[in-house]
Scaffold this motif. Structure first.
Motif, PDB file in Angstrom:
ATOM      1  N   VAL A  46      41.470  53.678  36.556  1.00 43.22           N
ATOM      2  CA  VAL A  46      40.919  52.504  35.862  1.00 43.22           C
ATOM      3  C   VAL A  46      41.986  51.421  35.790  1.00 43.22           C
ATOM      4  O   VAL A  46      43.089  51.649  35.293  1.00 43.22           O
ATOM      5  CB  VAL A  46      40.454  52.875  34.445  1.00 43.22           C
ATOM      6  CG1 VAL A  46      39.863  51.648  33.753  1.00 43.22           C
ATOM      7  CG2 VAL A  46      39.443  54.014  34.501  1.00 43.22           C
ATOM      8  N   TRP A  80      43.371  45.802  33.625  1.00 43.76           N
ATOM      9  CA  TRP A  80      42.620  44.582  33.298  1.00 43.76           C
ATOM     10  C   TRP A  80      41.190  44.916  32.893  1.00 43.76           C
ATOM     11  O   TRP A  80      40.607  44.247  32.038  1.00 43.76           O
ATOM     12  CB  TRP A  80      42.614  43.620  34.486  1.00 43.76           C
ATOM     13  CG  TRP A  80      43.957  43.035  34.769  1.00 43.76           C
ATOM     14  CD1 TRP A  80      44.856  43.441  35.695  1.00 43.76           C
ATOM     15  CD2 TRP A  80      44.572  41.948  34.080  1.00 43.76           C
ATOM     16  NE1 TRP A  80      45.992  42.679  35.642  1.00 43.76           N
ATOM     17  CE2 TRP A  80      45.844  41.742  34.658  1.00 43.76           C
ATOM     18  CE3 TRP A  80      44.179  41.119  33.026  1.00 43.76           C
ATOM     19  CZ2 TRP A  80      46.712  40.755  34.217  1.00 43.76           C
ATOM     20  CZ3 TRP A  80      45.044  40.132  32.583  1.00 43.76           C
ATOM     21  CH2 TRP A  80      46.295  39.952  33.180  1.00 43.76           C
ATOM     22  N   VAL A  81      40.638  45.949  33.503  1.00 41.94           N
ATOM     23  CA  VAL A  81      39.286  46.379  33.153  1.00 41.94           C
ATOM     24  C   VAL A  81      39.260  46.908  31.722  1.00 41.94           C
ATOM     25  O   VAL A  81      38.307  46.662  30.970  1.00 41.94           O
ATOM     26  CB  VAL A  81      38.785  47.452  34.150  1.00 41.94           C
ATOM     27  CG1 VAL A  81      37.432  47.996  33.712  1.00 41.94           C
ATOM     28  CG2 VAL A  81      38.701  46.874  35.554  1.00 41.94           C
ATOM     29  N   LEU A  82      40.304  47.622  31.340  1.00 35.00           N
ATOM     30  CA  LEU A  82      40.376  48.140  29.979  1.00 35.00           C
ATOM     31  C   LEU A  82      40.459  47.006  28.956  1.00 35.00           C
ATOM     32  O   LEU A  82      39.829  47.062  27.896  1.00 35.00           O
ATOM     33  CB  LEU A  82      41.588  49.066  29.839  1.00 35.00           C
ATOM     34  CG  LEU A  82      41.525  50.380  30.633  1.00 35.00           C
ATOM     35  CD1 LEU A  82      42.836  51.140  30.479  1.00 35.00           C
ATOM     36  CD2 LEU A  82      40.355  51.229  30.176  1.00 35.00           C
ATOM     37  N   ALA A 103      39.317  43.909  29.380  1.00 38.05           N
ATOM     38  CA  ALA A 103      37.992  43.279  29.352  1.00 38.05           C
ATOM     39  C   ALA A 103      36.997  44.148  28.592  1.00 38.05           C
ATOM     40  O   ALA A 103      36.172  43.640  27.815  1.00 38.05           O
ATOM     41  CB  ALA A 103      37.508  43.032  30.772  1.00 38.05           C
ATOM     42  N   GLY A 104      37.072  45.457  28.811  1.00 38.97           N
ATOM     43  CA  GLY A 104      36.172  46.367  28.104  1.00 38.97           C
ATOM     44  C   GLY A 104      36.391  46.336  26.603  1.00 38.97           C
ATOM     45  O   GLY A 104      35.430  46.369  25.820  1.00 38.97           O
ATOM     46  N   ALA A 105      37.655  46.258  26.184  1.00 34.55           N
ATOM     47  CA  ALA A 105      37.951  46.168  24.756  1.00 34.55           C
ATOM     48  C   ALA A 105      37.377  44.884  24.167  1.00 34.55           C
ATOM     49  O   ALA A 105      36.840  44.876  23.053  1.00 34.55           O
ATOM     50  CB  ALA A 105      39.461  46.220  24.535  1.00 34.55           C
ATOM     51  N   VAL A 152      34.719  43.206  25.278  1.00 35.89           N
ATOM     52  CA  VAL A 152      33.259  43.336  25.217  1.00 35.89           C
ATOM     53  C   VAL A 152      32.853  44.206  24.032  1.00 35.89           C
ATOM     54  O   VAL A 152      31.913  43.887  23.294  1.00 35.89           O
ATOM     55  CB  VAL A 152      32.719  43.920  26.533  1.00 35.89           C
ATOM     56  CG1 VAL A 152      31.231  44.259  26.403  1.00 35.89           C
ATOM     57  CG2 VAL A 152      32.926  42.941  27.681  1.00 35.89           C
ATOM     58  N   CYS A 153      33.564  45.305  23.822  1.00 37.21           N
ATOM     59  CA  CYS A 153      33.261  46.188  22.689  1.00 37.21           C
ATOM     60  C   CYS A 153      33.447  45.457  21.360  1.00 37.21           C
ATOM     61  O   CYS A 153      32.638  45.609  20.427  1.00 37.21           O
ATOM     62  CB  CYS A 153      34.141  47.434  22.742  1.00 37.21           C
ATOM     63  SG  CYS A 153      33.742  48.566  24.093  1.00 37.21           S
TER      64      CYS A 153
END
Length: 507
Positions: free
Chosen positions: A352, A355-357, A359-361, A363-364
């Motif tokens: 993973v 940067w995805v993490l 962005a995911g944080a 969004v959450c």
């Protein structure tokens, strides 16, 4: 070279002077290093702009503080200056700015609130760049997103008041401080002093950034020369703001309504600073670049909050919006902590991308805060709604009725929407607000109020809803209430988003 970082006794750490210096060898091996720098600021700015414009009209509502901005900004410059001699001197520069915007773009809720949206957008970008400079691009992106998602930031991004502009000014001043410490120069220090001064003219309590910056300068130990340069810049800003501070002291009665500190407020400040300290502890783990954020952000978060709390022990003055700019510091600390957590998670989930993490944080966090964000865009989210009360008056009043405001400050209902009061006579007004240099005008004496009320058969009364009404009232307001109770009876009564519109008829 002077850099921002904590300074142990045996060794002086320093923050990098350029963004590329932020990368340690491990970061240089990071496959994400090729990411361009501009998205670090652009993405949070775009998110803030989208959130700021989402529901910006709040379903066509306006609360009492915005009503003051609206009615004052419609006056001529001469009338604004006359008002500032009596009240609202601290907001004078902001009123002139909105006056100019109304003249160029026309008056609307968009024109009223868009400057705040744009100011918060700029603050989000500045927060992201500060985070990137001190802790790396991912920390900067996380800090910018955290800033944009803070409920307090979203609230004041959609208000026609100066607090969002103060946040942007404090963020810019902090950025200029970092730049001036890393690459000293007269122009940079002059820019820093000018930014602090202009921000002070939007709200002089923003000067509490100076003791916060002083703590930062002492923590990084820049040397006598830079310490002297910062001191001169700070003194120049203070000297420029001193006349405003001195003049506004005569208008201290405007904050007399602020209640003394309560334990929930004190505990809230303590919790906020505690969260910042927790994030700082996470960010300062050995080998983490986030440690460079701490000597800048932690004083900026704690010092203004605690200073205002201490000042409120002498004279109640603490309101969260007065130190809203500390949101920049909180976001920086959150961003550094998130970057540390993402790196730890990346060690376990190697497939993973970090940067995805991040962005995911984000969004959450947005999904978790969505109920709060939706509520902030409702008319009921503020103390009252001036426009809804004016609409109610237009529906229930008959031509020739008299109108009465309890207290007199509720006259802003008519000042903002004069068309809704067409055909109604302001029963006790003796001098209108603009010519008198006041926000609510001058009313008759208690005896004159009584005589005027007894001379009419019907009165439309605009007042506060019981939940927000003041418990104390001057003699004029007590006279109005007493005459209504003794000689009139209510024909209709309705509460509208924090205001009350009642039609009274003679018994």
């Amino acid at each position: 070279m002077t850099r921002l970082a904590p300074a142990p006794p045996a060794r002086r750490y320093s923050a990098p002077a350029r963004d590329q210096d932020l990368r340690d060898p491990a970061r240089d091996r990071d496959p994400e290093r090729t990411c361009r720098r501009w998205p670090v600021a652009a993405v949070p700015a775009a998110v803030m702009l989208a959130l700021g414009t989402w529901g910006i009209t709040r379903q066509g509502s306006m609360w009492r503080d915005e009503a003051a901005t609206w009615q004052v900004s419609h006056r001529s410059l001469a009338e604004i200056l006359r008002l500032l001699h009596e009240v609202d001197l601290v907001h004078g520069l902001y009123y002139v700015i909105v006056h100019a915007l109304f003249a160029v773009f026309g008056d609307s809720l968009w024109t009223l609130r868009l400057p705040s949206v744009l100011a918060m957008t700029a603050a989000a970008a500045l927060t992201a760049r500060l985070g990137a400079r001190l802790a790396g691009p991912r920390a900067g992106l996380a800090a910018g997103l955290a800033f944009a998602l803070l409920p307090s930031v979203q609230q004041y991004a959609q208000e026609g008041r100066p607090y969002a502009l103060v946040v942007a000014g404090a963020a810019l001043a902090t950025r200029l401080l970092v730049t001036a410490l890393d690459r000293p120069g007269r122009a940079r220090w002059a820019g820093y002093a000018a930014t602090v001064l202009i921000t002070a003219h939007l709200n002089w309590l923003s000067l509490l950034v100076l003791p916060a910056h002083a703590a930062t300068v002492l923590l990084v130990r820049p040397g006598r020369r830079l310490l002297r340069q910062w001191t001169l810049a700070a003194l120049a800003a203070l000297a420029g703001a001193a006349p405003l501070i001195a003049a506004s002291r005569s208008q201290a009665f405007q904050v007399s309504w602020i209640r003394p500190l309560q334990w929930p407020t004190v505990l809230g400040v303590g919790l906020l600073v505690g969260v910042g300290c927790l994030c700082a502890a996470v960010a300062r783990r050995p080998g983490r670049r986030g440690s460079s954020v701490v000597p800048l952000a932690l004083p900026l978060l704690a010092v203004p909050q605690l200073a205002l709390v201490l000042a409120s022990l002498v004279q109640p003055i603490y309101l969260p919006r007065y130190v809203l700019y500390t949101s920049v510091a909180l976001a920086l600390l959150i961003g550094a902590a998130v970057d540390t957590a993402v790196r730890a998670a990346g060690a376990r989930w190697r497939r993973v991308r970090p940067w995805v993490l991040v962005a995911g944080a984000g969004v959450c966090a947005f999904v978790a805060l969505l109920p709060v964000e939706r509520q902030l865009r409702q008319p009921q989210s503020r103390v009252d709604d001036v426009l809804a009360a004016a609409d109610r008056v237009a529906r229930v009043a008959d031509p020739g009725d008299a109108v009465l405001f309890i207290p007199a400050a509720r006259r802003d209902t008519a000042l903002v929407s004069p068309g809704k009061f067409s055909g109604l006579r302001d029963l006790v007004l003796t001098q209108r607000p603009a010519p008198s240099g006041t926000l609510k005008g001058y009313e008759a004496s208690p005896r004159g109020i009584r005589e005027a009320m007894l001379a009419v058969p019907r009165i439309v009364v605009v007042s506060d809803a019981p939940a927000v009404a003041s418990r104390t009232a001057p003699e004029r307001e007590r006279t109005k209430t007493a005459v209504l109770r003794e000689y009139f009876e209510p024909l209709s009564d309705a509460e509208v988003n924090g205001r009350r519109v009642t039609v009274y008829g003679r018994r």
